[in-house]
Design a protein around this motif. Structure first.
Motif, short mmCIF file in Angstrom:
data_model
loop_
_atom_site.label_atom_id
_atom_site.label_comp_id
_atom_site.label_asym_id
_atom_site.label_seq_id
_atom_site.Cartn_x
_atom_site.Cartn_y
_atom_site.Cartn_z
N GLY A 50 0.67 -1.30 0.13
CA GLY A 50 -0.04 -0.06 0.14
C GLY A 50 1.00 1.32 0.08
O GLY A 50 0.55 2.34 -0.62
N SER A 51 1.96 1.06 0.76
CA SER A 51 2.88 2.56 0.93
C SER A 51 3.35 2.86 -0.76
O SER A 51 3.42 4.18 -1.07
CB SER A 51 3.87 2.39 1.78
OG SER A 51 4.73 1.28 1.43
N GLU A 52 3.67 1.81 -1.47
CA GLU A 52 3.99 2.02 -2.87
C GLU A 52 2.89 2.31 -3.69
O GLU A 52 3.20 3.35 -4.61
CB GLU A 52 4.91 0.52 -3.39
CG GLU A 52 5.40 0.95 -4.64
CD GLU A 52 6.02 -0.26 -5.48
OE1 GLU A 52 6.57 -0.13 -6.41
OE2 GLU A 52 6.12 -1.30 -4.70
N GLY A 64 -1.14 1.57 4.01
CA GLY A 64 0.35 1.44 3.87
C GLY A 64 0.98 0.26 4.41
O GLY A 64 1.82 -0.18 3.87
N LEU A 65 0.19 -0.56 5.07
CA LEU A 65 0.78 -1.86 5.53
C LEU A 65 0.19 -3.17 4.99
O LEU A 65 0.75 -4.32 5.01
CB LEU A 65 0.58 -1.96 7.06
CG LEU A 65 1.29 -1.00 7.92
CD1 LEU A 65 0.82 -1.00 9.41
CD2 LEU A 65 2.64 -0.80 7.77
N ALA A 66 -0.79 -2.87 3.87
CA ALA A 66 -1.44 -3.79 3.24
C ALA A 66 -0.74 -4.36 2.07
O ALA A 66 0.05 -3.51 1.36
CB ALA A 66 -2.88 -3.57 2.94
N THR A 67 -1.15 -5.45 1.72
CA THR A 67 -0.59 -6.01 0.32
C THR A 67 -1.77 -6.09 -0.73
O THR A 67 -2.96 -6.27 -0.25
CB THR A 67 -0.27 -7.29 0.40
OG1 THR A 67 1.01 -7.43 1.24
CG2 THR A 67 0.37 -7.98 -0.92
N TYR A 68 -1.65 -5.54 -1.96
CA TYR A 68 -2.75 -5.27 -2.76
C TYR A 68 -2.35 -6.16 -4.08
O TYR A 68 -1.25 -6.16 -4.38
CB TYR A 68 -2.63 -3.85 -3.20
CG TYR A 68 -3.39 -2.97 -2.23
CD1 TYR A 68 -4.81 -2.76 -2.21
CD2 TYR A 68 -2.55 -2.37 -1.25
CE1 TYR A 68 -5.32 -2.11 -1.25
CE2 TYR A 68 -3.01 -1.59 -0.19
CZ TYR A 68 -4.34 -1.17 -0.23
OH TYR A 68 -5.06 -0.60 0.73
N VAL A 69 -3.48 -6.69 -4.69
CA VAL A 69 -3.12 -7.29 -5.97
C VAL A 69 -3.92 -6.38 -7.01
O VAL A 69 -5.15 -6.11 -6.89
CB VAL A 69 -3.68 -8.83 -5.89
CG1 VAL A 69 -3.86 -9.42 -7.52
CG2 VAL A 69 -2.91 -9.73 -4.92
N VAL A 70 -3.12 -6.03 -8.03
CA VAL A 70 -3.76 -5.18 -9.08
C VAL A 70 -4.11 -6.11 -10.37
O VAL A 70 -2.76 -6.81 -10.73
CB VAL A 70 -2.92 -4.07 -9.57
CG1 VAL A 70 -3.54 -3.28 -10.40
CG2 VAL A 70 -2.72 -3.00 -8.18
#
Length: 112
Positions: A50-52, A64-70
């Motif tokens: 999330g931060s990226e 900012g601490l989570a993981t995302y799949v796009v």
């Protein structure tokens, strides 16, 4: 799928091609339908924290601490799935997209 602003789509597209901490991977993605799950979709996705995403979109819209799949489905259409667990591996993990739809996503070449 909810349409992002043109700016967000461009920023996410650039992120998908960047050499940062994001990762390109083949995933198997299913979304919740009625009382079960859709068929699996074997697709290329970008896995990013999330931060990226915040840095790439110049916003603070993402955890900012989570993981995302796009997942980019077609020109101007993408699913942005916030995962419940920070590590994405071969076992399906739960996530939620920008419309509140539930997903199961696994990093895998095998998809049913």
């Amino acid at each position: 799928m909810k349409a992002f602003t043109l700016f967000s789509i461009v920023a996410l597209s650039l992120l998908a091609g960047s050499a940062g901490a994001s990762e390109r991977a083949t995933v198997c993605a299913k979304y919740a339908v009625n009382y079960g799950w859709s068929s699996g979709y074997k697709v290329e996705a970008t896995i990013v924290n999330g931060s990226e995403l915040n840095q790439s979109t110049h916003t603070l819209n993402y955890n900012g601490l989570a993981t995302y799949v796009v997942i980019f489905w077609s020109q101007g259409q993408a699913s942005l799935i916030e995962m419940s667990f920070p590590y994405l591996g071969p076992v399906a993990e739960d996530g939620t997209d920008q419309e509140g739809r539930k997903w199961q996503v696994a990093k895998s070449d095998f998809c049913i």
